[in-house]
Design a protein around this motif. Structure first.
Motif, PDB file in Angstrom:
ATOM      1  N   UNK A   8       0.804  -1.226   0.000  1.00  0.00           N
ATOM      2  CA  UNK A   8       0.000   0.000   0.000  1.00  0.00           C
ATOM      3  C   UNK A   8       0.838   1.277   0.000  1.00  0.00           C
ATOM      4  N   UNK A   9       2.140   1.130   0.301  1.00  0.00           N
ATOM      5  CA  UNK A   9       2.998   2.299   0.333  1.00  0.00           C
ATOM      6  C   UNK A   9       4.417   1.966  -0.081  1.00  0.00           C
ATOM      7  N   UNK A  10       5.129   2.986  -0.563  1.00  0.00           N
ATOM      8  CA  UNK A  10       6.525   2.814  -0.968  1.00  0.00           C
ATOM      9  C   UNK A  10       7.351   3.942  -0.361  1.00  0.00           C
ATOM     10  N   UNK A  11       8.417   3.571   0.341  1.00  0.00           N
ATOM     11  CA  UNK A  11       9.360   4.540   0.898  1.00  0.00           C
ATOM     12  C   UNK A  11      10.609   4.545   0.033  1.00  0.00           C
ATOM     13  N   UNK A  12      11.025   5.717  -0.404  1.00  0.00           N
ATOM     14  CA  UNK A  12      12.214   5.847  -1.242  1.00  0.00           C
ATOM     15  C   UNK A  12      13.339   6.530  -0.469  1.00  0.00           C
ATOM     16  N   UNK A  13      14.554   6.008  -0.615  1.00  0.00           N
ATOM     17  CA  UNK A  13      15.736   6.785  -0.260  1.00  0.00           C
ATOM     18  C   UNK A  13      15.857   7.891  -1.307  1.00  0.00           C
ATOM     19  N   UNK A  14      16.626   8.932  -1.006  1.00  0.00           N
ATOM     20  CA  UNK A  14      16.750  10.039  -1.960  1.00  0.00           C
ATOM     21  C   UNK A  14      17.974   9.882  -2.853  1.00  0.00           C
ATOM     22  N   UNK A  15      19.156  10.152  -2.312  1.00  0.00           N
ATOM     23  CA  UNK A  15      20.379  10.144  -3.116  1.00  0.00           C
ATOM     24  C   UNK A  15      20.737   8.737  -3.571  1.00  0.00           C
ATOM     25  N   UNK A  16      20.889   8.579  -4.882  1.00  0.00           N
ATOM     26  CA  UNK A  16      21.203   7.283  -5.440  1.00  0.00           C
ATOM     27  C   UNK A  16      19.978   6.491  -5.824  1.00  0.00           C
ATOM     28  N   UNK A  17      18.791   6.939  -5.407  1.00  0.00           N
ATOM     29  CA  UNK A  17      17.540   6.258  -5.747  1.00  0.00           C
ATOM     30  C   UNK A  17      16.630   7.224  -6.505  1.00  0.00           C
ATOM     31  N   UNK A  18      16.107   8.229  -5.818  1.00  0.00           N
ATOM     32  CA  UNK A  18      15.282   9.220  -6.511  1.00  0.00           C
ATOM     33  C   UNK A  18      16.107  10.072  -7.455  1.00  0.00           C
ATOM     34  N   UNK A  19      17.300  10.420  -7.022  1.00  0.00           N
ATOM     35  CA  UNK A  19      18.145  11.302  -7.829  1.00  0.00           C
ATOM     36  C   UNK A  19      19.522  10.696  -8.040  1.00  0.00           C
ATOM     37  N   UNK A  20      20.080  10.998  -9.198  1.00  0.00           N
ATOM     38  CA  UNK A  20      21.440  10.596  -9.532  1.00  0.00           C
ATOM     39  C   UNK A  20      22.350  11.724  -9.056  1.00  0.00           C
ATOM     40  N   UNK A  21      22.802  11.599  -7.808  1.00  0.00           N
ATOM     41  CA  UNK A  21      23.491  12.718  -7.167  1.00  0.00           C
ATOM     42  C   UNK A  21      24.897  12.385  -6.700  1.00  0.00           C
ATOM     43  N   UNK A  22      25.365  11.183  -6.977  1.00  0.00           N
ATOM     44  CA  UNK A  22      26.650  10.768  -6.423  1.00  0.00           C
ATOM     45  C   UNK A  22      27.769  11.732  -6.826  1.00  0.00           C
ATOM     46  N   UNK A  79       2.122   5.748 -10.101  1.00  0.00           N
ATOM     47  CA  UNK A  79       1.771   5.277  -8.760  1.00  0.00           C
ATOM     48  C   UNK A  79       0.923   6.265  -7.973  1.00  0.00           C
ATOM     49  N   UNK A  80       0.969   7.538  -8.357  1.00  0.00           N
ATOM     50  CA  UNK A  80       0.257   8.579  -7.618  1.00  0.00           C
ATOM     51  C   UNK A  80      -1.236   8.280  -7.529  1.00  0.00           C
ATOM     52  N   UNK A  81      -1.760   8.342  -6.310  1.00  0.00           N
ATOM     53  CA  UNK A  81      -3.173   8.070  -6.081  1.00  0.00           C
ATOM     54  C   UNK A  81      -3.486   6.598  -5.906  1.00  0.00           C
ATOM     55  N   UNK A  82      -2.522   5.747  -6.192  1.00  0.00           N
ATOM     56  CA  UNK A  82      -2.718   4.303  -6.059  1.00  0.00           C
ATOM     57  C   UNK A  82      -1.914   3.735  -4.892  1.00  0.00           C
ATOM     58  N   UNK A  83      -0.773   4.347  -4.603  1.00  0.00           N
ATOM     59  CA  UNK A  83       0.081   3.939  -3.494  1.00  0.00           C
ATOM     60  C   UNK A  83       0.494   5.178  -2.708  1.00  0.00           C
ATOM     61  N   UNK A  84       0.690   5.029  -1.407  1.00  0.00           N
ATOM     62  CA  UNK A  84       1.265   6.095  -0.599  1.00  0.00           C
ATOM     63  C   UNK A  84       2.755   6.144  -0.895  1.00  0.00           C
ATOM     64  N   UNK A  85       3.296   7.360  -1.027  1.00  0.00           N
ATOM     65  CA  UNK A  85       4.707   7.531  -1.387  1.00  0.00           C
ATOM     66  C   UNK A  85       5.396   8.427  -0.367  1.00  0.00           C
ATOM     67  N   UNK A  86       6.533   7.983   0.142  1.00  0.00           N
ATOM     68  CA  UNK A  86       7.273   8.767   1.120  1.00  0.00           C
ATOM     69  C   UNK A  86       8.762   8.730   0.842  1.00  0.00           C
TER      70      UNK A  86
END
Length: 228
Positions: free
Chosen positions: A25-39, A117-124
């Motif tokens: 029902x929900x997905x938690x994302x790390x930021x650097x290296x996952x959401x963004x290519x920031x290395x 995924x918006x509106x179908x899963x909780x995203x954090x």
């Protein structure tokens, strides 16, 4: 980029169904290296600090530590104690927003995934960044998708499960109903401490069952659970 243990669609669906005990029902994302290519952007920041201090560029161990840690932890780790005061001066002389942030880009296929995924899963988001990331998310067309956004302003830094547990509490979900996506051993430790199923993103060195290398594939896998 594909890892040796990159999961196929069927494997990914099976992993999610088994570990989330059905439909997540929900997905938690790390930021650097996952959401963004920031290395490389982050490494450019730390190397700029070291250059001002007359130090060589980061070695492999220092790069890995900096990518997983908070900025404060990273700066302390890469700066010899006698140079700490000069380091703080150097940090004030470098504009992260002007010189570094424009180098950061959204990970491949990430924005289409969020739209699907918006509106179908909780995203954090659970990140070891200290400051707000709203401006960066807006710039990269990711604004408005995530709630909550847990930075170390609001929780203990990873690998403490504090932030993940707070996200579960806000969502009113059990750990098995959520998927945690990260790219480091620290992310994996955090998820496991919170008892949340963990999916490795583009890093087959931190997990033994495989890793996801393509957000387009993850989109297909997650949407398969809600198709009529």
């Amino acid at each position: 980029m594909c890892c040796q243990q990159c999961m196929k669609l069927e494997q990914l669906i099976e992993f999610i169904e088994e570990n989330c005990k059905g439909i997540p029902k929900g997905v938690i994302f790390d930021c650097d290296g996952v959401l963004v290519d920031s290395v490389e952007a982050n490494m450019a920041f730390y190397n700029a600090i070291r250059k001002k201090l007359g130090l060589p560029e980061l070695n492999a161990e220092q790069r890995e530590y900096c990518q997983m840690s908070t900025a404060a932890q990273a700066l302390e780790h890469i700066t010899p104690e006698p140079l700490r005061e000069q380091m703080h001066i150097a940090v004030r002389e470098i504009s992260y927003a002007r010189d570094i942030e424009p180098m950061i880009q959204a990970s491949e296929n990430l924005v289409p995934l969020l739209k699907a995924l918006s509106g179908k899963f909780l995203l954090g988001i659970h990140t070891n960044r200290t400051g707000p990331i709203d401006y960066m998310l807006e710039r990269l067309e990711m604004g408005g998708y995530f709630d909550p956004i847990m930075t170390v302003r609001y929780c203990e830094p990873k690998p403490s499960p504090d932030g993940a547990v707070k996200i579960l509490s806000k969502w009113g979900l059990e750990p098995h109903q959520v998927l945690f996506i990260g790219d480091s051993s620290m992310d994996m430790q955090t998820a496991r401490a919170a008892k949340i199923p963990f999916l490795s993103y583009r890093n087959d060195s931190i997990i033994d069952y495989g890793t996801c290398c393509d957000f387009a594939l993850l989109e297909k896998a997650l949407l398969s659970f809600i198709e009529e």
